[in-house]
Scaffold this motif. Structure first.
Motif, PDB file in Angstrom:
ATOM      1  N   GLU A 181       0.829  -1.216   0.000  1.00  0.00           N
ATOM      2  CA  GLU A 181       0.000   0.000   0.000  1.00  0.00           C
ATOM      3  C   GLU A 181       0.859   1.259   0.000  1.00  0.00           C
ATOM      4  O   GLU A 181       0.545   2.248  -0.649  1.00  0.00           O
ATOM      5  N   SER A 182       1.972   1.193   0.736  1.00  0.00           N
ATOM      6  CA  SER A 182       2.660   2.446   0.991  1.00  0.00           C
ATOM      7  C   SER A 182       3.959   2.658   0.225  1.00  0.00           C
ATOM      8  O   SER A 182       4.386   3.795   0.029  1.00  0.00           O
ATOM      9  N   LEU A 183       4.648   1.579  -0.236  1.00  0.00           N
ATOM     10  CA  LEU A 183       5.935   1.832  -0.885  1.00  0.00           C
ATOM     11  C   LEU A 183       6.300   0.776  -1.924  1.00  0.00           C
ATOM     12  O   LEU A 183       5.722  -0.308  -1.980  1.00  0.00           O
ATOM     13  N   THR A 184       7.277   1.114  -2.767  1.00  0.00           N
ATOM     14  CA  THR A 184       7.780   0.234  -3.813  1.00  0.00           C
ATOM     15  C   THR A 184       9.286   0.139  -3.674  1.00  0.00           C
ATOM     16  O   THR A 184       9.939   1.122  -3.351  1.00  0.00           O
ATOM     17  N   ARG A 185       9.843  -1.100  -3.877  1.00  0.00           N
ATOM     18  CA  ARG A 185      11.300  -1.188  -3.865  1.00  0.00           C
ATOM     19  C   ARG A 185      11.788  -2.300  -4.782  1.00  0.00           C
ATOM     20  O   ARG A 185      11.072  -3.249  -5.072  1.00  0.00           O
ATOM     21  N   LYS A 186      13.043  -2.207  -5.205  1.00  0.00           N
ATOM     22  CA  LYS A 186      13.625  -3.204  -6.087  1.00  0.00           C
ATOM     23  C   LYS A 186      14.281  -4.288  -5.243  1.00  0.00           C
ATOM     24  O   LYS A 186      14.964  -4.008  -4.263  1.00  0.00           O
ATOM     25  N   LEU A 187      14.069  -5.574  -5.640  1.00  0.00           N
ATOM     26  CA  LEU A 187      14.598  -6.693  -4.860  1.00  0.00           C
ATOM     27  C   LEU A 187      15.543  -7.594  -5.651  1.00  0.00           C
ATOM     28  O   LEU A 187      16.143  -8.490  -5.087  1.00  0.00           O
ATOM     29  N   GLY A 188      15.655  -7.438  -6.957  1.00  0.00           N
ATOM     30  CA  GLY A 188      16.476  -8.353  -7.748  1.00  0.00           C
ATOM     31  C   GLY A 188      15.788  -9.698  -7.892  1.00  0.00           C
ATOM     32  O   GLY A 188      14.596  -9.768  -8.207  1.00  0.00           O
ATOM     33  N   THR A 189      16.501 -10.798  -7.610  1.00  0.00           N
ATOM     34  CA  THR A 189      15.925 -12.145  -7.685  1.00  0.00           C
ATOM     35  C   THR A 189      15.175 -12.477  -6.404  1.00  0.00           C
ATOM     36  O   THR A 189      15.653 -12.168  -5.320  1.00  0.00           O
ATOM     37  N   VAL A 190      14.028 -13.126  -6.527  1.00  0.00           N
ATOM     38  CA  VAL A 190      13.244 -13.512  -5.355  1.00  0.00           C
ATOM     39  C   VAL A 190      12.673 -14.913  -5.546  1.00  0.00           C
ATOM     40  O   VAL A 190      12.151 -15.238  -6.619  1.00  0.00           O
ATOM     41  N   VAL A 191      12.810 -15.762  -4.507  1.00  0.00           N
ATOM     42  CA  VAL A 191      12.119 -17.054  -4.475  1.00  0.00           C
ATOM     43  C   VAL A 191      10.865 -16.879  -3.628  1.00  0.00           C
ATOM     44  O   VAL A 191      10.949 -16.413  -2.484  1.00  0.00           O
ATOM     45  N   ILE A 192       9.708 -17.233  -4.183  1.00  0.00           N
ATOM     46  CA  ILE A 192       8.439 -17.071  -3.461  1.00  0.00           C
ATOM     47  C   ILE A 192       7.872 -18.444  -3.125  1.00  0.00           C
ATOM     48  O   ILE A 192       7.788 -19.312  -3.986  1.00  0.00           O
ATOM     49  N   ARG A 193       7.464 -18.625  -1.867  1.00  0.00           N
ATOM     50  CA  ARG A 193       6.836 -19.888  -1.476  1.00  0.00           C
ATOM     51  C   ARG A 193       5.398 -19.883  -1.970  1.00  0.00           C
ATOM     52  O   ARG A 193       4.615 -18.980  -1.658  1.00  0.00           O
ATOM     53  N   GLY A 194       5.032 -20.920  -2.719  1.00  0.00           N
ATOM     54  CA  GLY A 194       3.751 -20.939  -3.408  1.00  0.00           C
ATOM     55  C   GLY A 194       2.546 -20.765  -2.511  1.00  0.00           C
ATOM     56  O   GLY A 194       1.528 -20.197  -2.926  1.00  0.00           O
ATOM     57  N   SER A 195       2.630 -21.224  -1.275  1.00  0.00           N
ATOM     58  CA  SER A 195       1.475 -21.168  -0.389  1.00  0.00           C
ATOM     59  C   SER A 195       1.030 -19.739  -0.085  1.00  0.00           C
ATOM     60  O   SER A 195      -0.070 -19.530   0.421  1.00  0.00           O
ATOM     61  N   ASN A 196       1.874 -18.749  -0.392  1.00  0.00           N
ATOM     62  CA  ASN A 196       1.520 -17.349  -0.156  1.00  0.00           C
ATOM     63  C   ASN A 196       0.852 -16.665  -1.340  1.00  0.00           C
ATOM     64  O   ASN A 196       0.416 -15.526  -1.222  1.00  0.00           O
ATOM     65  N   VAL A 197       0.784 -17.369  -2.466  1.00  0.00           N
ATOM     66  CA  VAL A 197       0.320 -16.741  -3.709  1.00  0.00           C
ATOM     67  C   VAL A 197      -1.206 -16.781  -3.824  1.00  0.00           C
ATOM     68  O   VAL A 197      -1.825 -17.807  -3.565  1.00  0.00           O
ATOM     69  N   VAL A 198      -1.809 -15.663  -4.176  1.00  0.00           N
ATOM     70  CA  VAL A 198      -3.246 -15.598  -4.471  1.00  0.00           C
ATOM     71  C   VAL A 198      -3.484 -15.730  -5.972  1.00  0.00           C
ATOM     72  O   VAL A 198      -4.221 -16.603  -6.416  1.00  0.00           O
ATOM     73  N   ARG A 199      -2.861 -14.850  -6.747  1.00  0.00           N
ATOM     74  CA  ARG A 199      -3.073 -14.920  -8.199  1.00  0.00           C
ATOM     75  C   ARG A 199      -1.876 -14.360  -8.956  1.00  0.00           C
ATOM     76  O   ARG A 199      -1.096 -13.574  -8.406  1.00  0.00           O
ATOM     77  N   ILE A 200      -1.758 -14.790 -10.197  1.00  0.00           N
ATOM     78  CA  ILE A 200      -0.639 -14.418 -11.057  1.00  0.00           C
ATOM     79  C   ILE A 200      -1.195 -13.798 -12.328  1.00  0.00           C
ATOM     80  O   ILE A 200      -2.034 -14.407 -12.998  1.00  0.00           O
ATOM     81  N   VAL A 201      -0.713 -12.605 -12.656  1.00  0.00           N
ATOM     82  CA  VAL A 201      -1.182 -11.918 -13.863  1.00  0.00           C
ATOM     83  C   VAL A 201      -0.011 -11.706 -14.809  1.00  0.00           C
ATOM     84  O   VAL A 201       0.921 -10.964 -14.479  1.00  0.00           O
ATOM     85  N   PRO A 202      -0.008 -12.389 -15.974  1.00  0.00           N
ATOM     86  CA  PRO A 202       1.034 -12.114 -16.977  1.00  0.00           C
ATOM     87  C   PRO A 202       0.901 -10.682 -17.467  1.00  0.00           C
ATOM     88  O   PRO A 202      -0.205 -10.186 -17.641  1.00  0.00           O
ATOM     89  N   LYS A 203       2.064 -10.022 -17.671  1.00  0.00           N
ATOM     90  CA  LYS A 203       2.054  -8.607 -18.065  1.00  0.00           C
ATOM     91  C   LYS A 203       2.296  -8.482 -19.563  1.00  0.00           C
ATOM     92  O   LYS A 203       3.007  -9.308 -20.148  1.00  0.00           O
TER      93      LYS A 203
END
Lengths: 67, 67, 67, 67, 67, 67, 67
Positions: free
Chosen positions: C45-67
């Motif tokens: 809600e409040s900020l944006t930042r750059k993270l480089g590479t990120v591994v995301i654990r699937g159980s946290n994902v709600v939805r994926i939108v191709p850009k």
């Protein structure tokens, strides 16, 4: 998982999801991270108490810190 | 999962579900994303502290950022 | 699951359960929807930042939108 | 599960656990109720927006209403 | 599970975890308690509406009452 | 699990996670602790009502007390 | 898991996720930590009551303390 083998019979501190901390000697664990601690001291924000032996259900564990 | 292989023995930052961040050297992991970090510094909104070696239960992990 | 194959090496936006949005190039995933994103920009809600590479654990994902 | 077969290539409305509603054409799904919707319009209490193609993780789904 | 067999093609009321109640004719289910209801009327604390056919993800179900 | 066998066709009280209590005759169960109760009376903090037959999804159950 | 074997037919105190404590004699358990306690006294912040025999679903258990 094998990661806990080195901590067997050593003192560890478990942080649980409800912010409880259990510190004691790790005497057993299984693949679900269910664990048995001996000589446990449990603390939360407000108090500390001695519990002796405790079996912890792995699903409540956040992290384990060897002491 | 194989995705973590490249980060072995490198510094990573783990974000946990309770907003805790653990930064340390990834020395092991398994298929559940259970992980062992060495030389860990843990921080939340209000404070930072050193924890040494930490075993993290994978179910608490949100994302991992290699440093 | 095969549904993510077409998005490999393309830009996607992940919505996580904690309302975090991670936008980056999908470079890997597995059957649990664990994912690796490259060149990630994370925003809440409040900020944006750059993270480089990120591994995301699937159980946290709600939805994926191709850009 | 086979229950979604009849809705393939038809318009459905998904209610997610966070009260988000996604309406679009169901173009794929798997045994975990992971789904791909095309031409999606997403709405919550306060706003509606177009998202194009969306992959939804099944664990977030409450109910599916064919339109 | 076999427990739902007798309710096939009969009217049932489902209570979901978010306190939503769906009443309709049970036309299908599977081992995860995923269910298909026909001719559904959904109600919560404040309102009632007709939904037609609905697929419900079993993990949201609290209890089922045959009518 | 076998633990519920002795309670078959006897009156039990189920406590659910949402603090609902269902009291009735246990007429069936399976390995997930999904249960069928007959002649059920359901109560929460504020009210009690009769429900007849009820199928309960085991994941909602906290404890079972034979009456 | 084998960790509970030594506590069979002995008095234990179970802490549940909702902060309920059940103290009684452990007469059975299974691999999911589902348990049967006899001669149970249940307490929460405000009150204590006797329940007799109780079957507890393992997923609600935080920790077990032999008495």
């Amino acid at each position: 998982m094998k990661m806990l083998e080195e901590s067997l019979n050593k003192r560890v501190a478990l942080l649980l999801k409800d912010n409880r901390v259990l510190e004691g000697v790790l005497s057993g664990y299984d693949e679900y991270m269910n664990m048995v601690l001996e000589d446990v001291e449990e603390s939360n924000e407000s108090l500390t108490r001695k519990l002796g032996t405790v079996v912890i259900r792995g699903s409540n564990v956040v992290r384990i810190v060897p002491k």
